[in-house]
Write an enzyme that holds these catalytic residues in place. Structure first.
Site: not given
Length: 608
Positions: A294-296, A231, A273, A300-301
């Site tokens: 970017d990290a793999g 989040e 929270h 999802p969109t």
């Protein structure tokens, strides 16, 4: 931080600050999973000890209750999870005490609002000692088919729907406990289910991070893929980004960071929270999602597309042969609690007690249907309360006044009568109020204060059968029965009992009829011809006058009057009244600090 599995089918926990529902839910989950032993080994309630009754399936079990953490850990050395339901005020101290116990490996802190400085100390201690903190502000965690913390995954119905009673292949970690329940359901719909799920909590400084648990999942062979729900706010997700970039994670990770809607607001918004508040672009949901992608990670969109992403990832693993089909099992039926079954109309259950005189289920107690406030507002007295609780009706004022007069006149008769003497001796022996009172009350019987019912019973029978005083008294004599209500050790024809005179005077002025009292007076005239002390005593006066009260009020049937006399209502008046005096004697002896009583030997006849 631990590097592998935290829980198993034999894991046991200590539950701090007892809450019935979450403990019972843990035990119900155990039964659902087919565990042989309950997952709750002991309960810690500061200051109290004993046992707490709960259900393990159909069987009722007693779980030990301990007063302190150290004692509980010593008693249950195999329990390595500490579930802390303390408030935010004491959660940190009790959690630190648990972490310092060598047997405890995992501490789950449920409370929200734990001071951040305290949380940081807990985190530092846990990491230095290779222990795990889940929370604060967490619902806990679950290993499917093995162990769950408190209320994790919600109701049994939800657990069954999410197939959490047996292990799947997905590791899940989230900040939100509520969203965890949603995601367990989502994962169950499109995969073979959850293997382990953790809600790290929504505070700014969680005891363990998203990446901590993903790295653990990566080392658990049964977990084939991971799902992460982050989040906005904070930078916890970036530690996961670094782990992905460094190649520390070699299993598929499907991730989504919630809070993309924050950009729609013109000013900064605090979500549910404490940690869900963006402190800049890097803490935004969009930036985190992009960094994870970017990290793999598979990102999802939108949140709506998360389910499809999980499904596609799982199906690919199945195609590659990395996930073996799981044999479905039918979980056992959890017995429904009687209270909920009754509420839903599924069963009928007999009650164990019948009560017709009072009811405390509403906003205020009621005496025979009369609310407490009404009793006070009408200015009713003790006699009125007795009429409601004893006779289940509101008697006329002269009746309740008579009851009050009886109580006042019989409250005490000095320290020398047997009841008061017993109470005094007991009080001087150092006993408490109740013991002293009861010792005096136990002397009440046929020879002391307990003759009211018998007097009423015999006077009524004789009067109703139109027996003359001679026939009544002589008939009793032939049976070897003393006439109850007649005779006194001190009072006589020339020294009448003032209490009797006051009762008779009130009755003659207020009662519609005094038939039974007048009959008792004629009996007294006859007995006085035999001996000077065979006067009508207070028992006889109350007994005969109460018959007049019951008959003359017109509110009782003949059967009800007979039942009242038979049950012992009238002796109840003496017991109630004399309790006032006996309590007074107890207080008097305590106040005077009187020593232990020993009867003088010269007052005893020693004989063979």
């Amino acid at each position: 931080m631990a590097t592998g599995q935290l829980f198993s089918r034999t894991t046991q926990a200590l539950f701090y600050n007892y809450k019935q529902l979450p403990v019972q839910r843990m035990l119900d989950f155990d039964f659902l999973c087919g565990r042989e032993t309950p997952s709750v080994a002991g309960i810690i309630n500061p200051g109290s000890e004993g046992f707490q009754k709960l259900f393990f399936g159909q069987e009722e079990i007693a779980i030990p209750v301990h007063a302190g953490i150290e004692a509980a850990c010593a008693a249950h050395p195999t329990a390595d999870v500490f579930i802390n339901f303390a408030s935010f005020r004491s959660a940190a101290a009790s959690s630190m005490a648990a972490l310092k116990q060598p047997t405890i490996k995992v501490v789950a802190i449920i409370a929200e609002g734990v001071p951040e400085s305290d949380t940081k100390q807990l985190i530092a201690y846990a990491r230095a000692n290779n222990k795990v903190v889940i929370g604060p502000a967490t619902v806990g965690g679950i290993q499917a088919g093995a162990f769950k913390i408190g209320d994790t995954a919600g109701t049994i119905d939800n657990i069954i729907q999410c197939k959490l009673y047996r292990p799947g292949s997905v590791g899940f970690v989230s900040k939100s406990g509520g969203m965890s329940n949603e995601m367990y359901n989502t994962v169950a719909r499109v995969t073979d289910g959850i293997y382990e799920g953790i809600a790290i909590g929504g505070d700014v400084f969680p005891g363990s991070t998203l990446s901590d648990h993903i790295l653990r999942f990566n080392n658990i062979p049964q977990i084939k893929m991971m799902v992460v729900l982050g989040e906005l706010g904070g930078r916890d997700e970036y530690s996961l980004v670094e782990a992905l970039k460094q190649g520390k994670v070699n299993k598929p990770v499907v991730a989504w960071v919630s809070g993309t809607c924050a950009r729609l607001f013109k000013s900064e918004v605090q979500f549910g929270h404490a940690g869900a508040k963006s402190g800049g672009e890097m803490e935004s949901a969009q930036a985190k999602n992009q960094a994870l992608m970017d990290a793999g990670a598979i990102v999802p969109t939108s949140f709506e597309a998360l389910e499809s992403a999980i499904k596609e990832t799982f199906e690919k693993l199945v195609e590659e042969g990395k996930v073996s089909p799981i044999k479905e099992v039918t979980p056992p039926q959890i017995p429904e609690d009687l209270s909920s079954a009754i509420k839903s109309g599924k069963v009928r259950a007999p009650t164990h007690i019948i009560s017709t005189i009072s009811d405390d289920r509403g906003e205020e107690p009621c005496y025979a249907g009369v609310p407490m406030s009404s009793i006070i507002e009408q200015g009713l007295g003790v006699g009125d309360v007795i009429s409601l609780l004893w006779f289940k009706r509101s008697l006329p004022r002269y009746c309740t006044k008579f009851i009050e007069i009886c109580i006042m006149l019989c409250a005490d008769h000095g320290p020398c009568v047997s009841g008061a003497h017993n109470t005094i001796v007991t009080a001087r022996a150092g006993k408490d109020l109740v013991s002293s009172l009861v010792s005096g009350l136990l002397t009440i019987g046929p020879r002391f204060g307990g003759a009211i019912d018998d007097a009423a019973r015999y006077f009524k029978d004789a009067c109703d059968r139109n027996l003359t005083p001679y026939e009544f008294v002589e008939g009793m004599k032939k049976k070897g029965i003393r006439v109850p209500g007649i005779g006194h050790r001190i009072k006589s024809r020339d020294n009448r009992d003032k209490r009797v005179e006051l009762l008779q005077k009130f009755a003659r002025s207020n009662f519609p009829s005094v038939k039974y009292m007048e009959y008792a007076v004629t009996v007294e005239s006859y007995t006085l011809s035999k001996a000077n002390n065979l006067v009508l005593n207070v028992d006889g006066a109350i007994g005969s006058l109460f018959l007049d009260l019951l008959a003359g009020s017109g509110m009782f049937t003949k059967q009800e009057i007979d039942e009242i006399v038979q049950i012992g209502y009238l002796n109840g008046l003496f017991v109630l009244a004399r309790s006032i005096g006996l309590i007074g004697h107890t207080f008097d002896q305590k106040r005077l600090k009187q020593p232990l009583y020993r009867h003088p030997w010269e007052d005893v006849l020693y004989t063979k």
